[in-house]
Design an enzyme around this catalytic site. Sequence first.
Site, PDB file in Angstrom:
ATOM      1  CE  LYS A 191       3.879  -1.520  -0.634  1.00  0.00           C
ATOM      2  NZ  LYS A 191       4.243  -2.097   0.677  1.00  0.00           N
ATOM      3  CB  THR A 228       8.130   6.439  11.415  1.00  0.00           C
ATOM      4  OG1 THR A 228       8.098   5.007  11.318  1.00  0.00           O
ATOM      5  CG2 THR A 228       6.901   7.012  10.728  1.00  0.00           C
ATOM      6  NE  ARG A 285     -20.502  14.316   0.419  1.00  0.00           N
ATOM      7  CZ  ARG A 285     -21.736  13.940   0.703  1.00  0.00           C
ATOM      8  NH1 ARG A 285     -22.577  13.699  -0.271  1.00  0.00           N
ATOM      9  NH2 ARG A 285     -22.128  13.815   1.941  1.00  0.00           N
ATOM     10  CG  HIS A 292       7.158   2.197  -1.880  1.00  0.00           C
ATOM     11  ND1 HIS A 292       6.192   2.286  -2.845  1.00  0.00           N
ATOM     12  CD2 HIS A 292       6.505   1.853  -0.740  1.00  0.00           C
ATOM     13  CE1 HIS A 292       5.022   2.014  -2.313  1.00  0.00           C
ATOM     14  NE2 HIS A 292       5.178   1.765  -1.035  1.00  0.00           N
ATOM     15  CB  THR A 293      13.775   0.720   0.335  1.00  0.00           C
ATOM     16  OG1 THR A 293      13.089   1.160   1.502  1.00  0.00           O
ATOM     17  CG2 THR A 293      15.261   1.008   0.455  1.00  0.00           C
ATOM     18  CB  ALA A 334       4.191   4.750   0.769  1.00  0.00           C
ATOM     19  CD  GLN A 381      -0.112   2.840   2.611  1.00  0.00           C
ATOM     20  OE1 GLN A 381      -1.023   3.061   1.845  1.00  0.00           O
ATOM     21  NE2 GLN A 381       0.957   3.606   2.656  1.00  0.00           N
ATOM     22  CE  LYS A 402      13.314  -4.023  17.827  1.00  0.00           C
ATOM     23  NZ  LYS A 402      13.544  -4.669  19.024  1.00  0.00           N
ATOM     24  CB  THR A 457       3.075   7.416   8.885  1.00  0.00           C
ATOM     25  OG1 THR A 457       2.009   7.960   8.109  1.00  0.00           O
ATOM     26  CG2 THR A 457       3.189   5.926   8.617  1.00  0.00           C
ATOM     27  CB  SER A 509      13.530 -10.471  -3.363  1.00  0.00           C
ATOM     28  OG  SER A 509      14.475  -9.526  -2.960  1.00  0.00           O
ATOM     29  N   GLY A 528       2.327  -4.121   4.917  1.00  0.00           N
ATOM     30  CA  GLY A 528       3.186  -3.110   4.304  1.00  0.00           C
ATOM     31  C   GLY A 528       4.656  -3.483   4.398  1.00  0.00           C
TER      32      GLY A 528
HETATM   33  P1  GDP Z   1       7.978  -1.323   0.541  1.00  0.00           P
HETATM   34  O1  GDP Z   1       7.367  -0.270   1.375  1.00  0.00           O
HETATM   35  O2  GDP Z   1       7.041  -2.473   0.304  1.00  0.00           O
HETATM   36  O3  GDP Z   1       8.571  -0.815  -0.729  1.00  0.00           O
HETATM   37  O4  GDP Z   1       9.174  -1.937   1.411  1.00  0.00           O
HETATM   38  P2  GDP Z   1      10.257  -1.082   2.275  1.00  0.00           P
HETATM   39  O5  GDP Z   1      11.189  -0.443   1.348  1.00  0.00           O
HETATM   40  O6  GDP Z   1       9.570  -0.240   3.282  1.00  0.00           O
HETATM   41  O7  GDP Z   1      10.938  -2.244   3.112  1.00  0.00           O
HETATM   42  C1  GDP Z   1      11.604  -3.300   2.507  1.00  0.00           C
HETATM   43  C2  GDP Z   1      13.042  -3.306   3.028  1.00  0.00           C
HETATM   44  O8  GDP Z   1      13.642  -4.545   2.730  1.00  0.00           O
HETATM   45  C3  GDP Z   1      13.925  -2.267   2.346  1.00  0.00           C
HETATM   46  O9  GDP Z   1      14.896  -1.827   3.260  1.00  0.00           O
HETATM   47  C4  GDP Z   1      14.572  -3.041   1.209  1.00  0.00           C
HETATM   48  O10 GDP Z   1      15.819  -2.506   0.808  1.00  0.00           O
HETATM   49  C5  GDP Z   1      14.754  -4.388   1.852  1.00  0.00           C
HETATM   50  N1  GDP Z   1      14.669  -5.535   0.955  1.00  0.00           N
HETATM   51  C6  GDP Z   1      13.876  -5.718  -0.134  1.00  0.00           C
HETATM   52  N2  GDP Z   1      14.025  -6.970  -0.618  1.00  0.00           N
HETATM   53  C7  GDP Z   1      14.912  -7.594   0.175  1.00  0.00           C
HETATM   54  C8  GDP Z   1      15.463  -8.912   0.202  1.00  0.00           C
HETATM   55  O11 GDP Z   1      15.130  -9.786  -0.608  1.00  0.00           O
HETATM   56  N3  GDP Z   1      16.367  -9.177   1.194  1.00  0.00           N
HETATM   57  C9  GDP Z   1      16.738  -8.264   2.117  1.00  0.00           C
HETATM   58  N4  GDP Z   1      17.601  -8.623   3.050  1.00  0.00           N
HETATM   59  N5  GDP Z   1      16.240  -7.006   2.119  1.00  0.00           N
HETATM   60  C10 GDP Z   1      15.346  -6.687   1.171  1.00  0.00           C
HETATM   61  P1  IMO Z   2       4.506   1.071   2.612  1.00  0.00           P
HETATM   62  O1  IMO Z   2       3.880   1.548   1.331  1.00  0.00           O
HETATM   63  C1  IMO Z   2       3.922  -0.161   6.781  1.00  0.00           C
HETATM   64  C2  IMO Z   2       0.676   1.837   8.976  1.00  0.00           C
HETATM   65  C3  IMO Z   2       1.056   2.762  10.113  1.00  0.00           C
HETATM   66  C4  IMO Z   2      -0.169   2.611  10.997  1.00  0.00           C
HETATM   67  C5  IMO Z   2      -1.312   2.485  10.007  1.00  0.00           C
HETATM   68  C6  IMO Z   2      -2.056   3.789   9.717  1.00  0.00           C
HETATM   69  O2  IMO Z   2       5.888   1.572   2.834  1.00  0.00           O
HETATM   70  O3  IMO Z   2       4.373  -0.403   2.747  1.00  0.00           O
HETATM   71  P2  IMO Z   2      -1.453   6.001   8.358  1.00  0.00           P
HETATM   72  O4  IMO Z   2      -0.311   6.953   8.514  1.00  0.00           O
HETATM   73  O5  IMO Z   2      -1.549   5.356   7.017  1.00  0.00           O
HETATM   74  O6  IMO Z   2      -2.753   6.589   8.784  1.00  0.00           O
HETATM   75  O7  IMO Z   2      -1.131   4.822   9.431  1.00  0.00           O
HETATM   76  O8  IMO Z   2      -0.722   2.013   8.804  1.00  0.00           O
HETATM   77  N1  IMO Z   2       1.320   2.151   7.671  1.00  0.00           N
HETATM   78  C7  IMO Z   2       2.305   1.426   7.130  1.00  0.00           C
HETATM   79  N2  IMO Z   2       2.988   0.365   7.597  1.00  0.00           N
HETATM   80  N3  IMO Z   2       4.171   0.312   5.536  1.00  0.00           N
HETATM   81  C8  IMO Z   2       3.490   1.367   5.041  1.00  0.00           C
HETATM   82  O9  IMO Z   2       3.625   1.784   3.763  1.00  0.00           O
HETATM   83  C9  IMO Z   2       2.530   2.002   5.858  1.00  0.00           C
HETATM   84  N4  IMO Z   2       1.709   3.061   5.692  1.00  0.00           N
HETATM   85  C10 IMO Z   2       0.959   3.131   6.806  1.00  0.00           C
HETATM   86  O10 IMO Z   2       2.228   2.341  10.750  1.00  0.00           O
HETATM   87  O11 IMO Z   2      -0.096   1.400  11.712  1.00  0.00           O
HETATM   88 MG    MG Z   3       7.728   0.759   3.180  1.00  0.00          MG
END
Ligand code: GDP
Ligand code: IMO
Ligand code: MG
Length: 420
Positions: free
Chosen positions: A16, A298, A143, A41-42, A39, A221, A301, A129, A408, A12
């Site tokens: 994305k 959340t 069900r 997604h940034t 999820a 994820q 770290k 989460t 990226s 995850g």
């Molecule tokens: P997602 O859940 O797959 O959409 O990813 P997240 O948003 O949880 O985490 C990706 C993090 O990396 C976000 O804070 C983005 O802004 C950042 N990010 C995405 N692409 C890049 C990149 O190419 N370089 C850097 N430094 N940060 C990035």
């Molecule tokens: P995105 O879409 C990273 C992890 C949780 C935990 C496990 C189960 O942002 O990539 P859940 O709440 O789904 O029952 O937790 O999955 N987890 C993720 N880790 N990115 C995510 O989503 C996640 N969604 C769930 O930390 O270990």
């Molecule tokens: Mg994420």
Amino acid sequence: MKADVILGLQWGDEGKGKVVDVLTPHYDVVARFQGGPNAGHTLEFNGERYILRSIPSGIFQGNKLNIIGNGVVLDPAVFRSEAEALARSGHDLTQRIALSKKAHLILPTHRLLDAAYEAAKGDDKVGTTGKGIGPTYTDKVSRNGLRVGDILHDFEAKYAKAKARHEQILREMNFEYDLAEMEQEWLAGIEYLKRFQLIDSEHVINRILNEERSVLCEGAQGTMLDIDFGSYPFVTSSNTICAGACTGLGIAPNKIGEVFGIFKAYCTRVGAGPFPTELFDEVGEEICQIGHEFGSVTGRKRRCGWLDLVALKYSVMINGVTSLIMMKADVLNDFETIKIATSYKIGNEFVTEFPYEIGGDLTPVYTEFKGWQCDINAIRRYEDFPPELKAYVEFIEAQTGVPVKIISVGPDREATIVRG
Ligand code: GDP
Ligand code: IMO
Ligand code: MG
């Protein structure tokens, strides 16, 4: 026309959201196919930063229709706060978001059950989460679930029945809770949902494809968190893989086109569970700090480590990835040496096929690369990459047999290199 899929290949947080936003101009519709508000997604553009949880990442580029598919679990309270915040910043989505009537509802008591089950697991807890994901999918499969379509008829009775069943379990578990405030917000969320188009999304999506209009399916994820193929039981409760786009949207397998697999140039994981290439030293800490590796939902770290090709190849295989997308290469700018795990040593054996268990007596075997040691953030053409980075990319392509089509180099929409 066939639908394209974009999904995570690691644990995850691969990026994305950013890539879906970048690719949206090439599509007519974006559709989320599984997961829920677990999820985060940034997306970053024009100096703004948005974190989307249940809303698909195709809402900012043009007036595209965004669909929340049947495979998604939806918390109406979270959805409402997300949509209202977007409306306040000038993005009214009422006409542009459609919800599958078959998507399952996360109840406030599902969130309580998530907490209760985690507490009961003690040291074995998954580190979820806490959004009620597991209990909601459990009710779906057993069900007992409530669906978005249920809010249109006789909802109160259906809700009361589900709530009573959940409360009985919570009582049996001696779990203390206060439901009133959560429930009030949730019921307001249920009313709010009625402003949106509630649709039979499988019909809508297939009609769109038959009309030769294009659909991008957005996963949440990552493959290593998949309920079947991830590091069970430290996984989420849905199929995060390509097949999840078929079941989560009602798209036949032969209607899937391109499969974009996203990975970071290194690895991260948040929550508990095995992570073969995890770094416990200052290198791991440096990756965490430079990459801002803290959970977007959340704030936890994220654990950091080197890229794991054994796991990546497995993900490529399970998903039938046709194009790779590598994120966050810029985070490794300063490193003198960069490593990639190419096999695991388990006991006296070297293993290149992703094994049943990745915990215990397993040591990753690394191939070392010379770092590029320069700033790549401003580069916009592959040709301009330092040779060391090209070697890194080309090694991954040779090992996986799949081209890396997008790279990226920063969080912003613009910091993206699409190779011709
Ligand atoms: P997602 O859940 O797959 O959409 O990813 P997240 O948003 O949880 O985490 C990706 C993090 O990396 C976000 O804070 C983005 O802004 C950042 N990010 C995405 N692409 C890049 C990149 O190419 N370089 C850097 N430094 N940060 C990035
Ligand atoms: P995105 O879409 C990273 C992890 C949780 C935990 C496990 C189960 O942002 O990539 P859940 O709440 O789904 O029952 O937790 O999955 N987890 C993720 N880790 N990115 C995510 O989503 C996640 N969604 C769930 O930390 O270990
Ligand atoms: Mg994420």
